[in-house]
Design an enzyme around this catalytic site. Structure first.
Site, PDB file in Angstrom:
ATOM      1  N   LYS A 111       0.826  -1.207   0.000  1.00  0.00           N
ATOM      2  CA  LYS A 111       0.000   0.000   0.000  1.00  0.00           C
ATOM      3  C   LYS A 111       0.864   1.261   0.000  1.00  0.00           C
ATOM      4  O   LYS A 111       0.528   2.250  -0.649  1.00  0.00           O
ATOM      5  CB  LYS A 111      -0.941   0.011   1.213  1.00  0.00           C
ATOM      6  CG  LYS A 111      -2.102  -0.955   1.044  1.00  0.00           C
ATOM      7  CD  LYS A 111      -2.997  -0.956   2.252  1.00  0.00           C
ATOM      8  CE  LYS A 111      -4.118  -1.967   2.117  1.00  0.00           C
ATOM      9  NZ  LYS A 111      -4.736  -2.319   3.397  1.00  0.00           N
ATOM     10  N   LYS A 190      -5.339 -10.016  -8.477  1.00  0.00           N
ATOM     11  CA  LYS A 190      -6.262 -10.266  -7.365  1.00  0.00           C
ATOM     12  C   LYS A 190      -7.397  -9.235  -7.384  1.00  0.00           C
ATOM     13  O   LYS A 190      -7.130  -8.041  -7.547  1.00  0.00           O
ATOM     14  CB  LYS A 190      -5.467 -10.150  -6.052  1.00  0.00           C
ATOM     15  CG  LYS A 190      -6.324 -10.275  -4.813  1.00  0.00           C
ATOM     16  CD  LYS A 190      -5.579  -9.789  -3.577  1.00  0.00           C
ATOM     17  CE  LYS A 190      -6.525  -9.001  -2.702  1.00  0.00           C
ATOM     18  NZ  LYS A 190      -5.968  -8.399  -1.526  1.00  0.00           N
ATOM     19  N   LYS A 193     -10.640  -3.931  -3.867  1.00  0.00           N
ATOM     20  CA  LYS A 193     -11.309  -2.626  -3.899  1.00  0.00           C
ATOM     21  C   LYS A 193     -10.341  -1.542  -4.356  1.00  0.00           C
ATOM     22  O   LYS A 193     -10.732  -0.532  -4.913  1.00  0.00           O
ATOM     23  CB  LYS A 193     -11.847  -2.278  -2.503  1.00  0.00           C
ATOM     24  CG  LYS A 193     -13.058  -3.106  -2.119  1.00  0.00           C
ATOM     25  CD  LYS A 193     -13.297  -3.128  -0.614  1.00  0.00           C
ATOM     26  CE  LYS A 193     -14.218  -4.270  -0.227  1.00  0.00           C
ATOM     27  NZ  LYS A 193     -14.094  -4.715   1.147  1.00  0.00           N
TER      28      LYS A 193
HETATM   29  P1  TYM Z   1     -10.912  -7.040   2.983  1.00  0.00           P
HETATM   30  O1  TYM Z   1     -12.006  -6.119   3.301  1.00  0.00           O
HETATM   31  O2  TYM Z   1      -9.855  -6.625   2.037  1.00  0.00           O
HETATM   32  O3  TYM Z   1     -11.488  -8.413   2.468  1.00  0.00           O
HETATM   33  C1  TYM Z   1     -12.455  -9.125   3.209  1.00  0.00           C
HETATM   34  C2  TYM Z   1     -12.264 -10.619   3.055  1.00  0.00           C
HETATM   35  O4  TYM Z   1     -12.335 -10.965   1.672  1.00  0.00           O
HETATM   36  C3  TYM Z   1     -11.149 -11.686   1.320  1.00  0.00           C
HETATM   37  N1  TYM Z   1     -10.776 -11.302  -0.037  1.00  0.00           N
HETATM   38  C4  TYM Z   1     -10.529 -12.174  -1.007  1.00  0.00           C
HETATM   39  N2  TYM Z   1     -10.564 -13.516  -1.027  1.00  0.00           N
HETATM   40  C5  TYM Z   1     -10.261 -14.119  -2.214  1.00  0.00           C
HETATM   41  N3  TYM Z   1      -9.942 -13.433  -3.328  1.00  0.00           N
HETATM   42  C6  TYM Z   1      -9.904 -12.076  -3.356  1.00  0.00           C
HETATM   43  N4  TYM Z   1      -9.620 -11.424  -4.467  1.00  0.00           N
HETATM   44  C7  TYM Z   1     -10.206 -11.387  -2.153  1.00  0.00           C
HETATM   45  N5  TYM Z   1     -10.254 -10.070  -1.801  1.00  0.00           N
HETATM   46  C8  TYM Z   1     -10.603 -10.037  -0.507  1.00  0.00           C
HETATM   47  C9  TYM Z   1     -10.077 -11.231   2.313  1.00  0.00           C
HETATM   48  O5  TYM Z   1      -9.061 -12.191   2.415  1.00  0.00           O
HETATM   49  C10 TYM Z   1     -10.889 -11.102   3.569  1.00  0.00           C
HETATM   50  O6  TYM Z   1     -11.034 -12.367   4.197  1.00  0.00           O
HETATM   51  N6  TYM Z   1      -7.977  -6.724   6.922  1.00  0.00           N
HETATM   52  C11 TYM Z   1      -9.192  -7.320   6.461  1.00  0.00           C
HETATM   53  C12 TYM Z   1     -10.431  -6.942   7.244  1.00  0.00           C
HETATM   54  C13 TYM Z   1     -10.305  -7.261   8.702  1.00  0.00           C
HETATM   55  C14 TYM Z   1     -10.342  -8.557   9.264  1.00  0.00           C
HETATM   56  C15 TYM Z   1     -10.185  -8.356  10.670  1.00  0.00           C
HETATM   57  C16 TYM Z   1     -10.481  -9.850   8.751  1.00  0.00           C
HETATM   58  C17 TYM Z   1     -10.158  -6.363   9.688  1.00  0.00           C
HETATM   59  N7  TYM Z   1     -10.074  -7.016  10.883  1.00  0.00           N
HETATM   60  C18 TYM Z   1     -10.176  -9.429  11.548  1.00  0.00           C
HETATM   61  C19 TYM Z   1     -10.470 -10.911   9.637  1.00  0.00           C
HETATM   62  C20 TYM Z   1     -10.325 -10.705  11.032  1.00  0.00           C
HETATM   63  C21 TYM Z   1      -9.390  -6.843   5.028  1.00  0.00           C
HETATM   64  O7  TYM Z   1      -8.877  -5.878   4.606  1.00  0.00           O
HETATM   65  O8  TYM Z   1     -10.238  -7.560   4.339  1.00  0.00           O
END
Ligand code: TYM
Length: 321
Positions: A111, A190, A193
């Protein structure tokens, strides 16, 4: 008791990667055990500075969980910011987290190379994530593969805290669905967002169609024979379609006389048919935000209770109580 927990940032609306990588596997797990699912609106602040958008995306994220059938009669759906103990715990964890561990985190490096606004929240992002998880004694965290390092950091922080202050936290484990590890976006990278390559399967048909039409392909003519194994449209189709339909699509590629436009239309039809019910439910919820807000309030109350009990133990062990 084993407890499942996961979160999704509300920096955008949930896309196919979030849904296949985290939401659907998590809902499956939630049928067997009490689960906590939250909308990571505090994490979203690291990249989102538009209050209206943040609110909209938070509602859309909650609506997505509900549209896919999360049962909130025994599971807990809440907003991260509704449990303020999480930022308090984050401070305690900050004070035992080694600086180099955060400086070397892949997602921070990634990032900070890409974004113009490299703020301190991005740097301490994994510490807030650790607090999210261990504040609720969660043992199982269903996530996509991109979150594995964050889970490793969480485990290191929790172990280190237990070592310094005595047994306090449960050490959680990531749970990854092998066939949904990394869902590709419209450009083959991948789906994310922040890459503008998302497919929002619950969006209205016009927007969804536009996103599908953006899927990158080579420039072969309609008549030419095409390779399904290297095509982004087929890769996405195969994540959703049943084996018979996937085989049919591959056959059309190999026969020729079938263009990428046709393949995109088939993908759109598949999404509209397969996700018809969640799409209707999602729209109904977004038209009635008070229903979503009520669900989130109910969830926040339950989440606060669990968090308060854990925080009491934390403060006692640290020497603040
Ligand atoms: P975030 O919001 O980027 O994504 C949410 C969940 O979706 C999964 N994901 C994907 N899985 C497969 N292929 C993709 N292209 C893809 N893009 C996103 C992510 O792996 C995630 O499981 N840091 C986390 C949010 C968070 C969180 C937590 C998760 C904050 N606190 C505590 C688990 C436990 C995040 O940015 O996810």
């Amino acid at each position: 008791m084993s407890r499942i927990l996961t979160g999704i940032q509300s920096s955008g609306k949930p896309h196919l990667g979030n849904i296949l990588g985290a939401i659907l596997p998590a809902i499956e797990l939630s049928k067997t055990k009490e689960s906590l699912f939250f909308i990571a609106d505090l994490h979203a602040l690291t990249t989102t500075k538009d209050p209206k958008k943040l609110q909209e995306n938070t509602l859309a994220t909650a609506a997505t969980w509900l549209a896919f059938g999360l049962d909130t009669s025994y599971n807990i759906l809440y907003k991260q910011s509704d449990v303020p103990q999480v930022t308090e715990l984050m401070w305690y964890l900050n004070c035992i987290t080694p600086f180099p561990m955060l400086a070397n985190a892949h997602s921070f490096k990634d990032k900070s190379n890409k974004l113009s606004d490299v703020n301190a929240g991005l740097f301490t992002y994994p510490v807030l994530m650790a607090a999210d998880i261990i504040l609720y004694d969660a043992n199982i965290v269903p996530v996509g593969k991109d979150q594995l390092q964050h889970l490793e950091i969480t485990r290191d922080i929790a172990k280190s805290f237990n070592h310094i202050y005595g047994e306090t936290f449960v050490i959680p484990e990531a749970k990854i669905k092998e066939d949904c590890m990394i869902i590709p976006g419209t450009d083959g990278q991948k789906m994310s967002k922040s890459y503008n390559n998302c497919i929002h399967i619950l969006e209205n048909e016009k927007i969804l169609k536009k996103q599908i039409m953006k899927i990158h392909t080579d420039s072969k003519d309609l008549d030419e024979i095409k390779d399904p194994d290297t095509c982004n449209i087929v890769k996405i189709y195969k994540l959703i379609g049943d084996p018979k339909n996937c085989k049919n699509l591959e056959k059309k590629y190999r026969n020729g006389g079938f263009g990428y436009g046709h393949a995109k239309s088939e993908l759109l039809d598949l999404i509209l048919t397969k996700y018809n019910l969640p799409r209707l439910k999602f729209q109904e919820l977004m038209d009635n935000p008070e229903v979503i807000e009520k669900e989130l309030e109910k969830g926040a109350k339950k989440a606060n209770q669990i968090a308060s009990a854990v925080m009491k133990k934390v403060k006692k062990n640290i020497g603040l109580m």
